[in-house]
Design a protein around this motif. Structure first.
Motif, PDB file in Angstrom:
ATOM      1  N   PHE A 114       0.823  -1.209   0.000  1.00 36.26           N
ATOM      2  CA  PHE A 114       0.000   0.000   0.000  1.00 36.26           C
ATOM      3  C   PHE A 114       0.860   1.264   0.000  1.00 36.26           C
ATOM      4  CE2 PHE A 114      -4.441  -1.153   0.156  1.00 36.26           C
ATOM      5  CZ  PHE A 114      -4.370  -2.519   0.387  1.00 36.26           C
ATOM      6  N   TYR A 115       2.043   1.179   0.603  1.00 38.03           N
ATOM      7  CA  TYR A 115       2.923   2.351   0.680  1.00 38.03           C
ATOM      8  C   TYR A 115       3.572   2.638  -0.671  1.00 38.03           C
ATOM      9  CZ  TYR A 115       7.000   5.126   2.251  1.00 38.03           C
ATOM     10  OH  TYR A 115       7.958   6.090   2.412  1.00 38.03           O
ATOM     11  N   TRP A 116       4.120   1.607  -1.299  1.00 36.10           N
ATOM     12  CA  TRP A 116       4.899   1.822  -2.509  1.00 36.10           C
ATOM     13  C   TRP A 116       4.146   1.594  -3.820  1.00 36.10           C
ATOM     14  CZ3 TRP A 116       9.054  -0.578   0.849  1.00 36.10           C
ATOM     15  CH2 TRP A 116       9.992   0.389   1.239  1.00 36.10           C
ATOM     16  N   PHE A 117       2.871   1.194  -3.713  1.00 35.14           N
ATOM     17  CA  PHE A 117       2.107   0.993  -4.945  1.00 35.14           C
ATOM     18  C   PHE A 117       2.095   2.253  -5.807  1.00 35.14           C
ATOM     19  CE2 PHE A 117      -0.325  -2.256  -6.953  1.00 35.14           C
ATOM     20  CZ  PHE A 117      -1.203  -1.611  -7.811  1.00 35.14           C
ATOM     21  N   THR A 173       3.485   2.067  -9.589  1.00 40.61           N
ATOM     22  CA  THR A 173       2.524   2.092 -10.695  1.00 40.61           C
ATOM     23  C   THR A 173       1.979   3.471 -10.994  1.00 40.61           C
ATOM     24  OG1 THR A 173       0.632   1.783  -9.251  1.00 40.61           O
ATOM     25  CG2 THR A 173       1.715  -0.207 -10.044  1.00 40.61           C
ATOM     26  N   GLY A 174       2.216   4.446 -10.128  1.00 42.35           N
ATOM     27  CA  GLY A 174       1.664   5.777 -10.360  1.00 42.35           C
ATOM     28  C   GLY A 174       0.209   5.894  -9.972  1.00 42.35           C
ATOM     29  N   ARG A 175      -0.298   4.892  -9.257  1.00 48.39           N
ATOM     30  CA  ARG A 175      -1.708   4.943  -8.831  1.00 48.39           C
ATOM     31  C   ARG A 175      -1.772   4.508  -7.380  1.00 48.39           C
ATOM     32  NH1 ARG A 175      -0.705   3.535 -13.878  1.00 48.39           N
ATOM     33  NH2 ARG A 175      -2.288   3.830 -15.517  1.00 48.39           N
ATOM     34  N   MET A 176      -2.762   5.018  -6.659  1.00 50.49           N
ATOM     35  CA  MET A 176      -2.887   4.614  -5.263  1.00 50.49           C
ATOM     36  C   MET A 176      -3.975   3.570  -5.109  1.00 50.49           C
ATOM     37  SD  MET A 176      -2.316   8.279  -3.446  1.00 50.49           S
ATOM     38  CE  MET A 176      -2.610   7.634  -1.813  1.00 50.49           C
ATOM     39  N   LEU A 177      -3.667   2.525  -4.357  1.00 48.64           N
ATOM     40  CA  LEU A 177      -4.676   1.507  -4.096  1.00 48.64           C
ATOM     41  C   LEU A 177      -5.830   2.135  -3.330  1.00 48.64           C
ATOM     42  CD1 LEU A 177      -2.456  -1.526  -3.064  1.00 48.64           C
ATOM     43  CD2 LEU A 177      -3.984  -1.440  -5.013  1.00 48.64           C
ATOM     44  N   ASN A 178      -7.004   1.667  -3.608  1.00 45.94           N
ATOM     45  CA  ASN A 178      -8.193   2.207  -2.972  1.00 45.94           C
ATOM     46  C   ASN A 178      -8.147   1.990  -1.466  1.00 45.94           C
ATOM     47  OD1 ASN A 178     -10.953   1.985  -1.842  1.00 45.94           O
ATOM     48  ND2 ASN A 178     -11.516   2.578  -3.913  1.00 45.94           N
ATOM     49  N   GLU A 179      -8.260   3.076  -0.719  1.00 47.37           N
ATOM     50  CA  GLU A 179      -8.103   2.969   0.729  1.00 47.37           C
ATOM     51  C   GLU A 179      -9.296   2.289   1.395  1.00 47.37           C
ATOM     52  OE1 GLU A 179      -5.823   3.884   3.381  1.00 47.37           O
ATOM     53  OE2 GLU A 179      -4.465   3.561   1.688  1.00 47.37           O
ATOM     54  N   THR A 180     -10.502   2.499   0.862  1.00 48.21           N
ATOM     55  CA  THR A 180     -11.667   1.835   1.472  1.00 48.21           C
ATOM     56  C   THR A 180     -11.543   0.328   1.342  1.00 48.21           C
ATOM     57  OG1 THR A 180     -12.929   3.725   0.723  1.00 48.21           O
ATOM     58  CG2 THR A 180     -14.176   1.843   1.561  1.00 48.21           C
ATOM     59  N   PRO A 232      -3.542   7.279 -14.044  1.00 48.99           N
ATOM     60  CA  PRO A 232      -2.438   7.581 -13.138  1.00 48.99           C
ATOM     61  C   PRO A 232      -2.662   8.923 -12.440  1.00 48.99           C
ATOM     62  CG  PRO A 232      -1.762   7.844 -15.424  1.00 48.99           C
ATOM     63  CD  PRO A 232      -3.148   7.298 -15.456  1.00 48.99           C
ATOM     64  N   MET A 233      -2.005   9.074 -11.303  1.00 46.72           N
ATOM     65  CA  MET A 233      -2.207  10.310 -10.555  1.00 46.72           C
ATOM     66  C   MET A 233      -1.132  11.325 -10.910  1.00 46.72           C
ATOM     67  SD  MET A 233      -0.772   8.905  -6.980  1.00 46.72           S
ATOM     68  CE  MET A 233       0.981   8.619  -6.877  1.00 46.72           C
ATOM     69  N   GLU A 234      -1.374  12.564 -10.523  1.00 43.99           N
ATOM     70  CA  GLU A 234      -0.442  13.637 -10.832  1.00 43.99           C
ATOM     71  C   GLU A 234       0.686  13.705  -9.817  1.00 43.99           C
ATOM     72  OE1 GLU A 234      -2.222  14.436 -14.130  1.00 43.99           O
ATOM     73  OE2 GLU A 234      -0.599  15.736 -13.427  1.00 43.99           O
ATOM     74  N   ASN A 235       0.319  13.556  -8.552  1.00 45.51           N
ATOM     75  CA  ASN A 235       1.265  13.774  -7.462  1.00 45.51           C
ATOM     76  C   ASN A 235       2.231  12.610  -7.351  1.00 45.51           C
ATOM     77  OD1 ASN A 235       2.563  14.442  -5.144  1.00 45.51           O
ATOM     78  ND2 ASN A 235       0.764  14.328  -3.811  1.00 45.51           N
ATOM     79  N   GLU A 264      13.637   7.624  -3.049  1.00 44.98           N
ATOM     80  CA  GLU A 264      12.843   6.978  -4.099  1.00 44.98           C
ATOM     81  C   GLU A 264      11.640   7.843  -4.465  1.00 44.98           C
ATOM     82  OE1 GLU A 264      12.668   6.100  -0.988  1.00 44.98           O
ATOM     83  OE2 GLU A 264      10.805   5.077  -0.442  1.00 44.98           O
ATOM     84  N   TRP A 265      11.212   8.673  -3.536  1.00 46.57           N
ATOM     85  CA  TRP A 265      10.053   9.520  -3.809  1.00 46.57           C
ATOM     86  C   TRP A 265      10.420  10.753  -4.632  1.00 46.57           C
ATOM     87  CZ3 TRP A 265       5.516   7.425  -3.218  1.00 46.57           C
ATOM     88  CH2 TRP A 265       5.415   6.326  -2.344  1.00 46.57           C
ATOM     89  N   TYR A 266      11.721  10.999  -4.779  1.00 44.36           N
ATOM     90  CA  TYR A 266      12.158  12.116  -5.611  1.00 44.36           C
ATOM     91  C   TYR A 266      12.044  11.755  -7.094  1.00 44.36           C
ATOM     92  CZ  TYR A 266      15.134  15.807  -7.480  1.00 44.36           C
ATOM     93  OH  TYR A 266      15.623  16.854  -8.198  1.00 44.36           O
ATOM     94  N   ALA A 267      12.216  10.451  -7.354  1.00 45.21           N
ATOM     95  CA  ALA A 267      12.033  10.012  -8.740  1.00 45.21           C
ATOM     96  C   ALA A 267      10.552  10.060  -9.082  1.00 45.21           C
ATOM     97  CB  ALA A 267      12.569   8.590  -8.891  1.00 45.21           C
ATOM     98  N   GLY A 268      10.241   9.879 -10.357  1.00 39.55           N
ATOM     99  CA  GLY A 268       8.841   9.935 -10.765  1.00 39.55           C
ATOM    100  C   GLY A 268       8.052   8.759 -10.208  1.00 39.55           C
ATOM    101  N   SER A 269       6.729   8.855 -10.308  1.00 37.01           N
ATOM    102  CA  SER A 269       5.880   7.742  -9.890  1.00 37.01           C
ATOM    103  C   SER A 269       5.026   7.293 -11.061  1.00 37.01           C
ATOM    104  CB  SER A 269       4.976   8.167  -8.725  1.00 37.01           C
ATOM    105  OG  SER A 269       5.730   8.390  -7.573  1.00 37.01           O
ATOM    106  N   PRO A 270       5.334   6.259 -11.793  1.00 39.41           N
ATOM    107  CA  PRO A 270       6.543   5.438 -11.636  1.00 39.41           C
ATOM    108  C   PRO A 270       7.791   6.136 -12.160  1.00 39.41           C
ATOM    109  CG  PRO A 270       5.281   4.662 -13.514  1.00 39.41           C
ATOM    110  CD  PRO A 270       4.479   5.759 -12.894  1.00 39.41           C
ATOM    111  N   PRO A 271       8.963   5.678 -11.737  1.00 39.35           N
ATOM    112  CA  PRO A 271      10.200   6.324 -12.166  1.00 39.35           C
ATOM    113  C   PRO A 271      10.441   6.134 -13.657  1.00 39.35           C
ATOM    114  CG  PRO A 271      10.572   4.860 -10.298  1.00 39.35           C
ATOM    115  CD  PRO A 271       9.209   4.577 -10.808  1.00 39.35           C
TER     116      PRO A 271
END
Lengths: 548, 182, 319
Positions: free
Chosen positions: A411-414, A418-425, A499-502, A512-519
């Motif tokens: 859940f942290y590194w997804f 992949t540039g997308r966040m797993l659904n939190e619900t 994909p998300m913007e942030n 690792e968070w300085y690189a793109g998501s995904p890098p």
């Protein structure tokens, strides 16, 4: 804050086919793709191993059940153990390491990209070879630690154990080569300014873990080679009717086996170290203690192996020594639990799914750790070893420790991968169903052990409370199964979403968070100068940067 | 990086051989190894081949030296010498195996057979792998590669080859020399 | 006709609750004493961890803290190493002390019984009286006896939960277990090291008796089998080659591959606790062993019903 260019680290990387074809996946040497391959293969084997678990639990749901006969059950419990340890936890943790470590140290690749690819494919082949045994006359059926002389040709004539040996040898080669790759990468490819004292804890754990792997696997390889010689060429290593030694197998196996369980937990400790910091928005409490205690655990782990053999008749002196060393190793582990809670103290805690798994881990692993310390008290071990109490213990540490770590990492590194966040619900549904199911299944097994139920039995007689406890334990297993289905649905649904913007959704601290998501293919175009343990935090908060 | 990688590799392999040696020693008494070694093994012959193998470490070192000095003709010569010495060692081992099999010392005969062949066999396998690598290095050198004197190839291969020799010293001492000391 | 499995369910012997916490031997009592201290300490530690976790979750939730970064003093680190170290030292002392109380050195003491584990049954020999029996093991109470534990094939393990500690039986090795049973009674255990197909059905029954009852049992078991040589069951037992694997003292049957059957009729259970000992079960077993305990070393002999009945009657009569 000047960013430095990675010109000195830029190399001509071997390039796989760029288009999205099967060939690209088969030939890639990119550490990120290989990391993903490891994770996908681990997920596949996780489902298989989970089905095996459900089959076992269904057979054990009631007394005198005959869903599975002894032959089928014994193969399934063996394969469940081997699969989960060697083809789920190890590849998933190593794959995550291979993906994340270069990014965390500001590198563009692993030290040996082709070796990295080789490592994945050989370990995956080991898994396939192991499962081929089902089609070749029967899977191995003597348990995941495969004691002698039951593992000999005359007591186990189906070829399953040969496949066990060969599958694990291949998997072992993959693990050792990956470990070497990881160590060299960490020691030689860190970005300027990242001294060893500034390594992210995930990287510290990966480094120590690498050494554990290269020191522990050879013992297993030796044992497996000798076993194959026994079975295929009638050698006399473990054949007790011809002068061989049953205990030698146990020594060689557990010399590997005990460090192995630390190999399975250290990367998880690394994951938790990162997750607790980010979701408390606070740096780790006691960095030096966490790092130093990890080194202590690594060293001590080679001095405790015979605690798996307390009931084998080694004598009181030997038992006392290993009892002492095993008690000792609890101290550096306990310190870490305190450090993680201490990290949350004074922070701003965000209860994301990732963090929920980390918090649950604290309790689950304390339970598992305490039952482990119980076993270090030799007379208590004499009472409870080889009963369901051990089964409870090992699942609390392996699921509550390693697997929860993988879920937390997922859940942290997804978003990074992949540039997308797993659904939190869906994530929270997954967390609660799985955690409730997990505790239902395994907490009750402590009591089954206390009531005399041995492990590795395909059925049991109608003894008071056995049926109800086993039935509830089975119900918990099905809850976990449903939870996993929700997880898989979450993964597939998220991958197809936009994909998300942030690129930094969690407001994290490490590179690792300085690189793109995904890098990008080459990870970084530039990397900030590292002057502390939280380089990305420093970049985002120059007025409030760290100084250590 | 290559050298570190190789050092880690031989570290792992060292532990593997340690396990095999420990297993050998584990059966020393129950398998009556003192008697078996006295009856079947010849320390002088094997000792000679040991010296040849150790010489191959020297010849490889000379190859490395000459590579540093960019005398590539000499590099090739010393590489060939190393390979030849390695081949002779393996031939010697093969000959020893042949005689032992004639004397009915087999891997499935008793503890000594199993442990002797496992320990020396895995070592021989590592020598063979080393020879394959050396031949590849030789072929590369013959075809004009490895001309850069800062290349780490030879020193990396060297670490492996010297390791194989050091292991043999331990194996030889355990199997052939120990019966005289104990 | 009831299926075989339903048969087993119906006549499976009742086993009462087995709990390691019921100290039925001196050894179990000593172990449980340590155990009690441990569970207390462990419960305490778990409580502390849970409480501390709950506390930080409550106090430092996302919405609560406004960036005021408190942090724990490093002095707590020392306490967190110190307190566990003290606990470790305390339990280490108990650990080593109890090891030596429960399993003191054997020093050449003579064993009361030599128990050899087989796939998937237990052989018991009583050296002082030359008694040989299987699966149901009689032992005297109130005195400290030594069990010698052997294995004939693979590794097995002897465990009676209410007696506390277990001990492996390792082939080509001699292991020992001290035992001081407190009260007479029936105690149940099970093999506790995975030993192959029927590991789940390798149960142990210890019948602990007063010294007097125990001596009587020994005396009775020293007798050879009482049966006439014209008994058709006895004759069939030999002609059908049962004697190659099984011993019946006083007859020509002298095999040692399978359990000694000299006093089979006196046992309460069959097949290492799998079935109640009655004529129907005995017949079922002899008729199709591989369906009752698949994988057992006794093959299907494809005997007809008359033969089966005769042999069963004969064996059941061996009290």
């Amino acid at each position: 804050m000047k960013a430095i260019l990675l010109d000195s680290i830029e190399r001509d990387l071997p390039v796989a086919h760029r288009d999205r074809t099967l060939l690209r996946w088969l030939s890639t040497v990119d550490h990120k793709e290989i990391g993903k391959l490891y994770l996908m293969a681990a997920l596949l084997f996780f489902v298989v191993g989970g089905v095996e678990a459900l089959l076992m639990r269904t057979q054990l749901a009631v007394a005198n059940n005959h869903l599975l006969g002894p032959d089928a059950y014994n193969q399934i419990f063996t394969m469940h153990g081997v699969t989960m340890i060697f083809f789920v936890l190890m590849p998933a943790l190593l794959g995550l390491t291979v993906y994340i470590v270069p990014l965390m140290i500001g590198a563009n690749e692993m030290a040996f990209p082709r070796l990295n690819a080789f490592s994945f494919w050989i370990s995956f082949s080991g898994g396939l070879l192991l499962y081929f045994s089902f089609a070749a006359g029967g899977a191995p059926n003597a348990g995941w630690f495969n004691y002698a002389p039951l593992n000999q040709e005359n007591y186990s004539s189906s070829p399953g154990i040969n496949y066990y040996a060969m599958g694990l040898l291949l998997g072992g080669i993959g693990s050792v080569t990956t470990a070497i790759n990881i160590i060299v990468t960490i020691l030689k490819m860190r970005v300027k300014g990242m001294s060893l004292k500034r390594l992210p804890l995930f990287v510290w754990m990966a480094l120590v873990n690498g050494f554990l792997i290269i020191a522990a696997m050879p013992s297993l390889n030796a044992a497996l080679s000798m076993l194959l010689l026994d079975r295929l060429m009638e050698a006399h290593f473990f054949n007790t009717t011809a002068g061989g030694s049953a205990l030698l197998w146990q020594h060689l196996f557990w010399l590997f086996g005990h460090p192995e369980v630390y190999i399975l937990i250290l990367p998880a400790f690394g994951i938790y170290s990162e997750v607790f910091q980010v979701f408390s928005q606070k740096k780790i409490y006691g960095y030096v203690f966490v790092a130093a205690s990890t080194v202590a655990i690594g060293l001590l782990s080679f001095g405790v192996w015979a605690h798996h053999m307390f009931a084998a008749g080694l004598g009181n002196t030997v038992n006392s020594f290993f009892g002492a060393s095993s008690m000792l190793i609890g101290i550096p582990t306990g310190i870490k639990i305190f450090n993680w809670i201490g990290t949350m103290y004074g922070g701003r805690i965000r209860l994301t799914t990732s963090m929920l798994f980390a918090i649950a881990f604290l309790i689950e692993f304390t339970i598992g750790g305490l039952s482990g310390i119980e076993f270090s008290i030799v007379p208590l071990d004499w009472q409870l070893t080889d009963s369901y109490f051990v089964v409870a213990h090992l699942h609390y540490v392996l699921l509550g420790g390693s697997l929860f770590g993988l879920f937390s990492a997922l859940f942290y590194w997804f978003p990074k991968i992949t540039g997308r966040m797993l659904n939190e619900t869906l994530g929270k549904w997954f967390f609660w169903l799985f955690t409730v199911g997990f505790n239902l299944t395994f907490l009750l097994q402590h009591f089954l052990g206390l009531m005399g139920m041995p492990r590795r039995v395909y059925t049991y007689q109608d003894i008071p409370y056995y049926t109800i406890l086993n039935l509830l334990s089975t119900a918990g297993a099905y809850l976990m199964g449903i939870a996993v289905i929700i997880l898989i649905y979450n993964i597939f649904k998220t991958i197809k979403a936009a994909p998300m913007e942030n690129k930094d959704p969690w407001n994290a601290f490490t590179l690792e968070w300085y690189a793109g998501s995904p890098p990008n293919e080459k990870n970084f175009i530039d990397v900030p100068v590292v002057t502390s343990r939280r380089p990305f935090w420093d970049l985002k908060n120059p007025e409030n940067r760290d100084y250590d | 990086m290559n050298r570190l990688m190789m050092k880690l590799t031989i570290g792992s392999e060292a532990i593997f051989f340690l396990c095999l040696i420990v297993s050998y020693l584990y059966f020393w008494r129950s398998g009556n190894f003192q008697k078996e070694v006295a009856a079947h093994l010849h320390i002088k012959t094997t000792g000679l081949f040991t010296i040849l193998l150790l010489c191959s470490s020297f010849t490889f070192w000379k190859a490395e030296q000459n590579h540093q000095r960019e005398n590539f003709t000499r590099v090739k010569a010393w590489l060939i010498a190393t390979i030849l010495l390695g081949v002779i060692f393996l031939a010697g081992q093969g000959h020893e195996y042949y005689n032992l099999i004639k004397e009915n010392v087999l891997i499935n005969k008793n503890e000594f057979g199993s442990n002797f062949y496992a320990l020396t066999g895995f070592h021989g396998l590592h020598v063979l792998i080393g020879l394959v690598v050396l031949i590849i290095v030789l072929l590369l050198t013959l075809n004009g590669f490895l001309r850069n004197k800062s290349s780490s190839v030879l020193s990396t291969v060297g670490i492996y080859w010297h390791f194989v020799d050091v292991v043999w010293i331990f194996v030889f001492t355990t199997i052939y020399v120990l019966p005289y000391i104990l | 006709m009831l299926s075989l499995w339903e048969n087993i369910l119906k006549v499976s012997p009742d086993i009462p609750l087995q709990s390691v916490l019921r100290s039925s031997s001196q050894q179990a009592e000593q172990i449980n004493r340590v155990g009690n201290y441990f569970y207390l300490a462990a419960g305490f530690i778990l409580l502390i961890v849970a409480a501390f976790t709950a506390f930080v979750l409550y106090k430092f939730g996302e919405k609560k803290n406004n960036g005021d970064k408190k942090t724990l003093s490093s002095k707590w680190e020392i306490a967190m190493i110190g307190i566990p170290s003290f606990l470790v030292a305390f339990f280490l002392y108990l650990n080593i002390k109890t090891i030596n109380t429960v399993e003191p050195a054997v020093n050449g003491a003579a064993p009361e019984a030599i128990i050899t584990a087989h796939q998937w049954w237990w052989e018991a020999r009583y050296p002082s009286s030359n008694v040989v029996t299987a699966n149901e093991i009689h032992l005297p109470v109130g005195k400290k006896i030594l069990l010698k534990l052997l294995a004939s094939d693979v590794i097995h393990d002897w465990w009676i939960p209410q007696f506390g500690n277990k001990m492996d039986m390792v082939p080509a090795q001699e292991n020992y277990l001290w035992l001081d049973i407190k009260q007479p009674g029936d105690y149940y255990g099970i093999c506790s090291e995975f030993c192959g197909a029927q590991h789940a059905h390798m149960r142990i029954k210890v019948i602990a008796q007063t010294q007097e009852d125990y001596n009587n049992w020994l005396k009775q078991h020293q007798q050879a089998a009482t049966t006439t040589t014209f008994n058709s069951g006895a004759q069939l037992f030999m002609t059908k080659t049962c004697g190659n694997c099984h011993r019946i003292n006083g007859t020509a049957a002298n095999g040692s591959v399978g359990p000694d059957l000299t006093h089979l009729g006196s046992r309460e259970t069959l097949l290492a606790g799998l079935l109640e000992n009655n004529i129907q079960n005995l017949e079922s077993w002899i008729k199709h062993p591989q369906q009752i305990k698949p994988g057992a070393n006794m093959p299907d002999f494809h005997l007809d019903d008359t033969t089966t009945k005769a042999i069963s009657d004969y064996l059941f009569s061996l009290k």
